[in-house]
Write an enzyme that holds these catalytic residues in place. Sequence first.
Site, PDB file in Angstrom:
ATOM      1  N   LYS A  71      44.696 -75.284  21.827  1.00 61.56           N
ATOM      2  CA  LYS A  71      44.888 -75.171  20.381  1.00 61.56           C
ATOM      3  C   LYS A  71      45.219 -73.736  20.041  1.00 61.56           C
ATOM      4  O   LYS A  71      44.562 -72.808  20.523  1.00 61.56           O
ATOM      5  CB  LYS A  71      43.579 -75.570  19.661  1.00 61.56           C
ATOM      6  N   LYS A  95      37.860 -68.039  21.015  1.00 58.68           N
ATOM      7  CA  LYS A  95      37.675 -68.255  19.575  1.00 58.68           C
ATOM      8  C   LYS A  95      37.191 -69.681  19.315  1.00 58.68           C
ATOM      9  O   LYS A  95      36.222 -69.908  18.595  1.00 58.68           O
ATOM     10  CB  LYS A  95      39.006 -68.007  18.847  1.00 58.68           C
ATOM     11  N   LYS A 107      48.816 -70.782  22.695  1.00 53.13           N
ATOM     12  CA  LYS A 107      49.570 -69.976  21.730  1.00 53.13           C
ATOM     13  C   LYS A 107      51.048 -70.096  22.049  1.00 53.13           C
ATOM     14  O   LYS A 107      51.423 -70.300  23.205  1.00 53.13           O
ATOM     15  CB  LYS A 107      49.165 -68.501  21.846  1.00 53.13           C
ATOM     16  N   THR A 191      41.224 -68.977   7.154  1.00 53.20           N
ATOM     17  CA  THR A 191      40.967 -67.780   7.969  1.00 53.20           C
ATOM     18  C   THR A 191      40.247 -66.754   7.106  1.00 53.20           C
ATOM     19  O   THR A 191      39.240 -66.157   7.519  1.00 53.20           O
ATOM     20  CB  THR A 191      42.293 -67.191   8.507  1.00 53.20           C
TER      21      THR A 191
HETATM   22  N1  GLU Z   1      46.900 -68.671  14.453  1.00 51.67           N
HETATM   23  C1  GLU Z   1      45.552 -68.844  14.023  1.00 51.67           C
HETATM   24  C2  GLU Z   1      44.613 -68.075  14.937  1.00 51.67           C
HETATM   25  O1  GLU Z   1      45.005 -67.157  15.616  1.00 51.67           O
HETATM   26  C3  GLU Z   1      45.184 -70.297  13.808  1.00 51.67           C
HETATM   27  C4  GLU Z   1      45.222 -71.181  15.024  1.00 51.67           C
HETATM   28  C5  GLU Z   1      45.016 -72.657  14.722  1.00 51.67           C
HETATM   29  O2  GLU Z   1      44.745 -72.995  13.590  1.00 51.67           O
HETATM   30  O3  GLU Z   1      45.151 -73.431  15.674  1.00 51.67           O
HETATM   31  O4  GLU Z   1      43.432 -68.300  14.934  1.00 51.67           O
END
Ligand code: GLU
Length: 416
Positions: A71, A95, A107, A191
Amino acid sequence: MTTENYNPLLVAQKQIAHAAEKLQLDLRILEMLKEPERCLEVSIPVKMDDGMVQVFKGWRCQHNTAIGPAKGGLRYHPDVTQEEVKALAMWMTFKCNVVGLPYGGGKGGIRVDPRKLSVGELERMTRAYINLIAPVIGPTKDIPAPDVYTTPQIMGWIMDEFSKINGCNVPGIVTGKPIIVGGSLGRDKATARGCTIVIREAAKKLGIPLQGAAVAVQGYGNAGSFLATLLTEMGCKIVAVSDSKGGIYHSDGLNAQAVIDHKAHTGSVVGFPGAKVITNQELLDCDVDILVPAAFENQIDADVAAQVKAKIVAEAANGPTTPEGDAVLYDKGVLVIPDILASAGGVTVSYFEWVQNLANFYWSLEEVNNRLEHIMVNSFAAVYAMHQDKGVSMRDAAYMVAINRIAEAIKIRGWI
Ligand code: GLU
C-alpha cells in the site's frame, strides 16, 4: 552533510538498522527488510498535444508483503528516482505497521513535472502507466493512492483504467478517489488530521498548551495547508508557512484559510498581504513551539537541526530529517514525531476507504474521524511507551513497534 545522506534509500536502511540493533532483530530479517521485494521500472510513451511522443520513466515498488498487500502513494515529480521510490515504499511498510494496518509498503513514481502537462496529457500518461503496471497491482496485491502532485482526479482515472482492463468496476484498486467513485469521506484531510492528533498527544506529554502555541509549517500542499487550518482550530498560532517558491512570516499569526485562498489565486503563499517574506532556512529556524516539515525528504540535516528552536518536530512529510539531523535533535531534547507515525493518518483513512470498497458499505465522516482518532491516539501511546521504556528516540521506538509486527509475521509464515 555527505552525499550519501541525500540518498533516501540509504537513509531508510540506516533507520531500520538502527532500530533493529536496539531490538536485537534476527539479522536474516534485517537483510530481508533492506531491499524491496519487487521494483518494476516502466517507460511510459505519451502522445503529447503537439503530436510528438514523450517517454517518461516510472516505477512501482513493493517493499514487503508479509502482513498484507502493498500500500502506498504514487508521486509525480521531476526529481523522482528509483532509489527514492524504493525508500518511500520501505517507509510505507513501517508506516502501515506502526499504526497496525494489515498492509505492507508500496510506492510508485513517475519522473515528470505534472504542472507542465495539459489535463489530456496527464490523463493519457496516467492511463498508460496503469496499463504497464497492471500485472503487479490489484486490491489484494498492491493499492496505490495520492502522494506529491497526484490528485483525487488522477485516482479516478486509475480506478477507471484498471476497471476497464478487468471488465468490471474495481474501486478497491486505488484509494484517495473522488467520493462518487468510491472515495471515503475524510480522506482528503486525513494526513493533516492524523498529524494534528499526534501533535496534540505530544504537546500533552510535554505540558505545552496548544492554545497560543507558535507553529511553522514547511510545505503548503494537501498535508501542510489542511494542517495549518486544523491547528488553528485547535488554538495554535501559525506564524510561518512556505511552499516551493518561498516562505512567509507573521509574528501575530497567519490566517491559514486566507493563505490557502491566496495560493489558489496566485500559485504561491509568497506575496500574502502583510506577511514578511522569509527563506526556507529561516522557516526551519523560526522561534516556534512546533515545527511541521510537510514537504520533501532531507530538509533537516545536522546544520539545520542545530538551529531548530521548536520543542516538537512533527514530520508530516516522508523522510524530512537525515540520520545526522535526527541525532542532533535527539541530543537537544526535541521531541520528534517521526514521519512513519506523524504522516500515517492518510494511509489509515486509505485503509478505511479500501475496507468500504470491499464491503460496498460506506461510513459517515464522523465514523471515519472517530476511527482515525482511536488509531492515532493508541499508536502514539504505543510508540511513546516504547520510547520511555527502552530509552530510545521516538523514531527508533516507532520502527521497533512496526518491526516487531513484521518480524512476527515473517517468522510465522516461515520465511526464515
Ligand atoms: N502517500 C501517502 C503516504 O505517504 C498516502 C499513502 C496511502 O494512502 O496509501 O502516506
